[in-house]
Design an enzyme around this catalytic site. Structure first.
Site, PDB file in Angstrom:
ATOM      1  CG  HIS A   1      -1.951  -1.098   1.155  1.00  0.00           C
ATOM      2  ND1 HIS A   1      -2.453  -1.730   2.269  1.00  0.00           N
ATOM      3  CD2 HIS A   1      -2.564  -1.653   0.083  1.00  0.00           C
ATOM      4  CE1 HIS A   1      -3.351  -2.628   1.876  1.00  0.00           C
ATOM      5  NE2 HIS A   1      -3.421  -2.606   0.551  1.00  0.00           N
TER       6      HIS A   1
ATOM      7  CD  GLU B   1      -1.036   0.839   4.425  1.00  0.00           C
ATOM      8  OE1 GLU B   1      -2.273   0.792   4.406  1.00  0.00           O
ATOM      9  OE2 GLU B   1      -0.322  -0.169   4.528  1.00  0.00           O
TER      10      GLU B   1
ATOM     11  CG  HIS C   1       0.085  -3.497   5.523  1.00  0.00           C
ATOM     12  ND1 HIS C   1      -0.760  -3.218   4.477  1.00  0.00           N
ATOM     13  CD2 HIS C   1       0.620  -4.714   5.273  1.00  0.00           C
ATOM     14  CE1 HIS C   1      -0.745  -4.228   3.628  1.00  0.00           C
ATOM     15  NE2 HIS C   1       0.079  -5.152   4.080  1.00  0.00           N
TER      16      HIS C   1
ATOM     17  CD  GLU D   1      -2.032  -2.966   9.447  1.00  0.00           C
ATOM     18  OE1 GLU D   1      -1.641  -1.786   9.264  1.00  0.00           O
ATOM     19  OE2 GLU D   1      -2.753  -3.598   8.646  1.00  0.00           O
TER      20      GLU D   1
HETATM   21 ZN   LIG Z   1      -2.002  -1.514   4.272  1.00  0.00          ZN
END
Ligand SMILES: [Zn+2]
Length: 637
Positions: free
Chosen positions: A373, A376, A471, A544
């Protein structure tokens, strides 16, 4: 000094003289006096009713706009990309044709999937595959190209009636009725640079500007990342910027997050003071959530840059890898695993002792990916922290290289990163939903990584033990993980071990926020797909990390992440493998011999190994934690 209440009044005190020459007049604003207060960032009082607005007596948030004075000294703000030129004409012709088609516009996502599946629009796929693309970096100019060929970004998806075709390019905002040359104070907005994003600027009043995020290319659903410059400012000029078209409603702006700023003479990114930032539901923008911030420009010659989070560009990443390659480390290997649609590099790094790469050697592999992504950006800082630690002469790093093979693909979506997208690739795909069946032409980077992983999985000499995809999270604090759910209870428990150990090693990592799920919407993610593919000795996680901050245990204070703090989380991820594999006794042994650099002087060891409490490894008793020295000075490796 004005109070917070005054500042809010300033933020909402919009001037009624709104139309600009050569521009669409500002939208008709519907006032609803009885509607009550808007939803505001908590801790801030609700704004006064709109009836109190009077342009002539309007007060700006004077006291709130001093951040610029606290910025440090330094070098230029952003490297401009010289003479952008159109590339990939086939891709854009393809996208344009579909954009011109009403039916296509109404179901763009669905159609794109069909095209991608090689079905009815196979010719377009072929066009895309043949797309020439640029060589190297810095010459794509997609932003300009998009300006000429607006994609399907219209209508209700945007929350307004106007198309946002591309990034603004040196866009000068002139006062109403003014026809001469721009004077100081007539702001010039620009986002035509790498990872730039700003689609449109509407001047609301002399002091206030509505700013629109340019949606992801070929996918209007995602509007979060912004990154733009402002120049031609006047000393002490005060402004209010409203970012009015976020595609998300929940946001860490409600918890104190603030945009980043730097300027030509002060190139270190800083967060604006949270008290200058407001996040609220705004009736002027179809009840979209709007983030407003006040700012005072202080140096006329400076170019100011604002961004959603610390930028980390494709070019920066390439320079970083180039610098590592020049060090000629015999345990660091860089190869090109494939190319993106626009022919940017998909880099694969292998970090391990050369002994592990002898023919026939058995390998325990840890596979790490990042930046699928593109918006990010913290993912890249964490990933760099992992790499920096693993290639260092730290005794733990040396033990890890002896025992494990680290395969790292730090940037899975280089086109999206370059273009300033938030979530999608050039063609508008969320690549982290396409693991089940990646197409070699539409998702070439994902396809390349998946092929490699399957190849390793089928190799009897290779044991793929970990897959971690990094992420950043836009609504949660801390670092945390997502894992899978297994029927086998023991496997499930074993999967919890790594995040538990990481929680001991990293003060910003939260085990309590870590969760295990099998949501249908996440079926196409790397973590879910590989969790289903690999055998019971492999563990797949999404790591994350918050776009904003972490909360240290026992306190409630949010500590905003810095670039260094993100990298530190990466170092702690790397060293947690020492605990997991119970390699602690090996550290003392390797601490004695000299480092194995081919060239260059060996760095000094600054880390002392701290002994922590016994780990909770299910198979071992009395294992010690690797190193939980969280007060390490930066760059101490
Ligand atoms: Zn992501």
């Amino acid at each position: 000094m004005l109070s917070c209440q005054d500042a809010v009044a300033g933020l909402h005190g919009k001037c009624s003289a709104e139309s600009q020459p050569g521009r669409k007049p500002a939208r008709q604003r519907v006032h609803s006096e009885g509607a009550g207060p808007r939803t505001h960032a908590r801790s801030h009082p609700a704004p006064p009713p709109r009836a109190t607005r009077r342009p002539s007596t309007r007060r700006l948030p004077v006291a709130l706009a001093t951040v610029a004075q606290r910025l440090p000294e330094g070098a230029p703000v952003s490297r401009r990309i010289p003479s952008p030129a159109p590339h990939c004409p086939a891709i854009f012709a393809w996208a344009q044709r579909r954009n011109d088609n009403k039916k296509w516009r109404s179901g763009a996502r669905r159609r794109l999937r069909q095209v991608c599946g090689g079905g009815r629009s196979g010719g377009s796929a072929e066009e895309a595959r043949r797309c020439p693309g640029p060589q190297g970096t810095g010459d794509l100019g997609l932003a300009l190209l998009l300006k000429r060929h607006p994609l399907s970004l219209r209508g209700s998806d945007m929350g307004n009636d106007d198309a946002i075709g591309g990034n603004v390019s040196k866009y000068v905002v002139l006062p109403t009725g003014y026809c001469g040359q721009p004077k100081k104070g007539h702001l010039i907005f620009d986002a035509c640079f790498e990872s730039g994003n700003l689609g449109r600027v509407d001047q609301v009043s002399e002091f206030e500007y509505d700013l629109f995020i340019r949606p992801d290319t070929c996918n209007p659903r995602f509007r979060v990342w912004f990154n733009f410059t402002v120049e031609n400012v006047k000393e002490s000029q005060r402004v209010i910027f409203n970012i009015v078209n976020f595609s998300k409603t929940k946001s860490l702006y409600r918890d104190g997050m603030a945009p980043m700023v730097k300027s030509t003479s002060r190139p270190k990114w800083q967060r604006l003071p949270p008290k200058n930032v407001y996040y609220y539901r705004c009736p002027d923008h179809r009840k979209n959530y709007v983030m407003s911030f006040a700012f005072c420009f202080d140096r006329e010659e400076d170019i100011y840059q604002f961004a959603y989070c610390y930028p980390y560009t494709y070019t920066r990443f390439q320079h970083y890898l180039d610098s590592l390659q020049k060090r000629n480390m015999d345990y660091f290997f860089r190869e090109q695993l494939g190319q993106s649609v626009q022919q940017r590099q998909l880099d694969l790094l292998t970090i391990t002792s050369p002994d592990n790469l002898r023919e026939g050697a058995e390998q325990k592999v840890v596979f790490i990916t990042g930046r699928v992504h593109p918006g990010e950006t913290p993912s890249s800082f964490v990933c760099q922290g992992i790499i920096d630690f693993l290639i260092s002469q730290h005794p733990i790093a040396r033990v890890l290289r002896e025992h494990l093979v680290f395969k790292i693909a730090p940037m899975l979506n280089p086109d999206g990163v370059y273009l300033g997208n938030y979530r999608c690739s050039l063609m508008g795909f969320d690549l982290n939903r396409h693991w089940l069946d990646p197409s070699p032409w539409a998702h070439p980077t994902l396809h390349g990584v998946k092929q490699l992983i399957i190849q390793m999985y089928n190799d009897p000499k290779t044991s793929l033990e970990f897959y971690i995809d990094i992420h950043a999270h836009s609504t949660m604090m801390n670092g945390f993980m997502y894992g899978n759910i297994f029927e086998d209870e023991e496997r499930f428990q074993r999967q919890a071990v790594f995040p538990k150990l990481l929680c001991q090693n990293a003060e910003d990592f939260s085990y309590s926020s870590t969760s295990f799920n099998r949501d249908a919407v996440k079926a196409g993610t790397g973590r879910r797909f590989l969790g289903g593919l690999l055998d019971h000795t492999s563990y797949c996680y999404t790591l994350e990390v918050s776009f904003y901050s972490y909360i240290i245990g026992g306190t409630t204070a949010a500590v905003p992440y810095t670039e260094e703090a993100y990298m530190k989380l990466g170092r702690n991820v790397a060293r947690t493998f020492l605990d997991y594999y119970r390699l602690n006794p090996m550290v003392e042994k390797v601490a004695i011999p000299m480092p194995r650099l081919r060239k260059g002087k060996p760095p000094s060891y600054k880390h002392s190994l701290l002994r922590g409490p016994a780990s909770n490894h299910p198979n071992g008793k009395g294992d010690k934690k690797s190193s939980v020295n969280h007060k390490d000075p930066p760059n101490s490796f």
